[in-house]
Write a protein that holds these residues in place. Sequence first.
Motif, PDB file in Angstrom:
ATOM      1  N   ARG A 196       0.818  -1.220   0.000  1.00  0.00           N
ATOM      2  CA  ARG A 196       0.000   0.000   0.000  1.00  0.00           C
ATOM      3  C   ARG A 196       0.849   1.266   0.000  1.00  0.00           C
ATOM      4  O   ARG A 196       0.321   2.369  -0.158  1.00  0.00           O
ATOM      5  N   HIS A 227       0.634  -0.345  18.793  1.00  0.00           N
ATOM      6  CA  HIS A 227       0.117   1.027  18.896  1.00  0.00           C
ATOM      7  C   HIS A 227       0.167   1.568  20.315  1.00  0.00           C
ATOM      8  O   HIS A 227      -0.038   2.775  20.527  1.00  0.00           O
ATOM      9  N   ARG A 284       1.704   3.445  10.992  1.00  0.00           N
ATOM     10  CA  ARG A 284       0.492   4.213  10.697  1.00  0.00           C
ATOM     11  C   ARG A 284      -0.296   3.525   9.587  1.00  0.00           C
ATOM     12  O   ARG A 284      -1.534   3.476   9.618  1.00  0.00           O
ATOM     13  N   GLU A 285       0.417   2.973   8.622  1.00  0.00           N
ATOM     14  CA  GLU A 285      -0.258   2.241   7.540  1.00  0.00           C
ATOM     15  C   GLU A 285      -0.840   0.932   8.060  1.00  0.00           C
ATOM     16  O   GLU A 285      -1.911   0.505   7.628  1.00  0.00           O
ATOM     17  N   THR A 286      -0.142   0.286   8.987  1.00  0.00           N
ATOM     18  CA  THR A 286      -0.671  -0.929   9.606  1.00  0.00           C
ATOM     19  C   THR A 286      -2.002  -0.631  10.290  1.00  0.00           C
ATOM     20  O   THR A 286      -2.965  -1.402  10.167  1.00  0.00           O
ATOM     21  N   THR A 287      -2.066   0.485  11.008  1.00  0.00           N
ATOM     22  CA  THR A 287      -3.311   0.887  11.655  1.00  0.00           C
ATOM     23  C   THR A 287      -4.410   1.107  10.629  1.00  0.00           C
ATOM     24  O   THR A 287      -5.572   0.714  10.846  1.00  0.00           O
ATOM     25  N   SER A 288      -4.062   1.712   9.490  1.00  0.00           N
ATOM     26  CA  SER A 288      -5.043   1.942   8.428  1.00  0.00           C
ATOM     27  C   SER A 288      -5.596   0.624   7.896  1.00  0.00           C
ATOM     28  O   SER A 288      -6.806   0.479   7.690  1.00  0.00           O
ATOM     29  N   THR A 309      -7.830  -1.061  10.587  1.00  0.00           N
ATOM     30  CA  THR A 309      -9.081  -0.308  10.721  1.00  0.00           C
ATOM     31  C   THR A 309     -10.021  -0.636   9.576  1.00  0.00           C
ATOM     32  O   THR A 309     -11.224  -0.848   9.782  1.00  0.00           O
ATOM     33  N   ASP A 310      -9.487  -0.701   8.352  1.00  0.00           N
ATOM     34  CA  ASP A 310     -10.306  -1.049   7.190  1.00  0.00           C
ATOM     35  C   ASP A 310     -10.915  -2.442   7.320  1.00  0.00           C
ATOM     36  O   ASP A 310     -12.027  -2.701   6.836  1.00  0.00           O
TER      37      ASP A 310
END
Length: 370
Positions: free
Chosen positions: A123, A309, A321-325, A328-329
């Motif tokens: 991503r 986190h 931050r991308e892992t969190t995104s 979350t998705d």
Amino acid sequence: MIYFLINNNYHRLDFENHLSHLDENNVTLIEIPHTLDERRYTKLSGIFRYRKPPQSGLMAQVMSFLSLVRKIGADINPTSGDTLFFYTEYEILNQYVAGRFMQAGSRVYLIEDGGLGTYVPFRMSGCESLTLKESTKQFVYRLLPGISRIRLHKLNGFIFPWMPDSCITGVCLYRPVSISRIIPTHILKRPFQPQVNCTSGRVVFLNEPIYSIYQGEEEYIDGLIKIVDGLCNGFNEVLFKFHPRETDEWRTRIKQQITFHFPRVNFIKVDTAIEEVVDHYHPSVVASYFCSALLSLCDRGIQPLFLYHLIPDIQRQPIFRETTSVLTDLGYHFVENFSEANSNFRSGLLNTANYQNSITLAELIGQNRA
């Protein structure tokens, strides 16, 4: 002929799960071991194993690569009717093998490497600047046979060796995660996963050698103690498993710290795949910083507990931050603090193994032969 290229025990387990739905007499296995136990198969069309000698430095890696590609070239001669499935571009010999298949007109599919290990870097299309040493390494790699178009994609200071997107027929994901690379995406149905008879109040913590990449040594120890303290407060039984790549020196250092502060923590001594560990210990929760295996365990009825986190100097790094995104998705429920990391935790990801429009690997092969 269908070929599978595997490097570690997770790849082997995934391969074996798919194997039960395929004609084994039409399957050939290629092994380039990292942490990969040997196993015998009686029905496969063929098995090729290319063991890399111990390497230290770029030139040793180059000499090993040149030696093994000669053997691979002599053994494997793909045709336009063949299909190759592999799990990672990180091993440059994998890229060489995939390139041979693509050059022959074969179909070449990348199956996700446990989840986050594929989702997150795929991503993030922006590449950080390479150092002089890294640029030199990329230059040398491009002089090697079969990988002249390799690129070292740098994210969060970590190098991901990538092939050209055009050299991959498709990427097979088990979850509907959007990616930035220009590769067709297929959502696979995960083969049936036997459910684990979970023991309430028991957690397995999967350590990761983040001290070599994402944190300094002292910061890592401090964060680890906070994590284990939270798990000891939230669970009746805490089992600690080292990552297979961790050295004896680090294992001793970590064990001394954990044993001193938390004497009731038990250490798992084997380096087998986590899927085999949960079959033996039956935890209700498996926790880690961001280990990819956590997502695959959802399909076996085990709650995945991500904790990266809660460590501020990790959480704010771009790759996390991308892992969190991504999580979350997917609908993952993050704990807000360590007090929520307990046996009552529910991730929101269980019973989501197969998605609308997902297909089996066998259907994917048939679909492209039509």
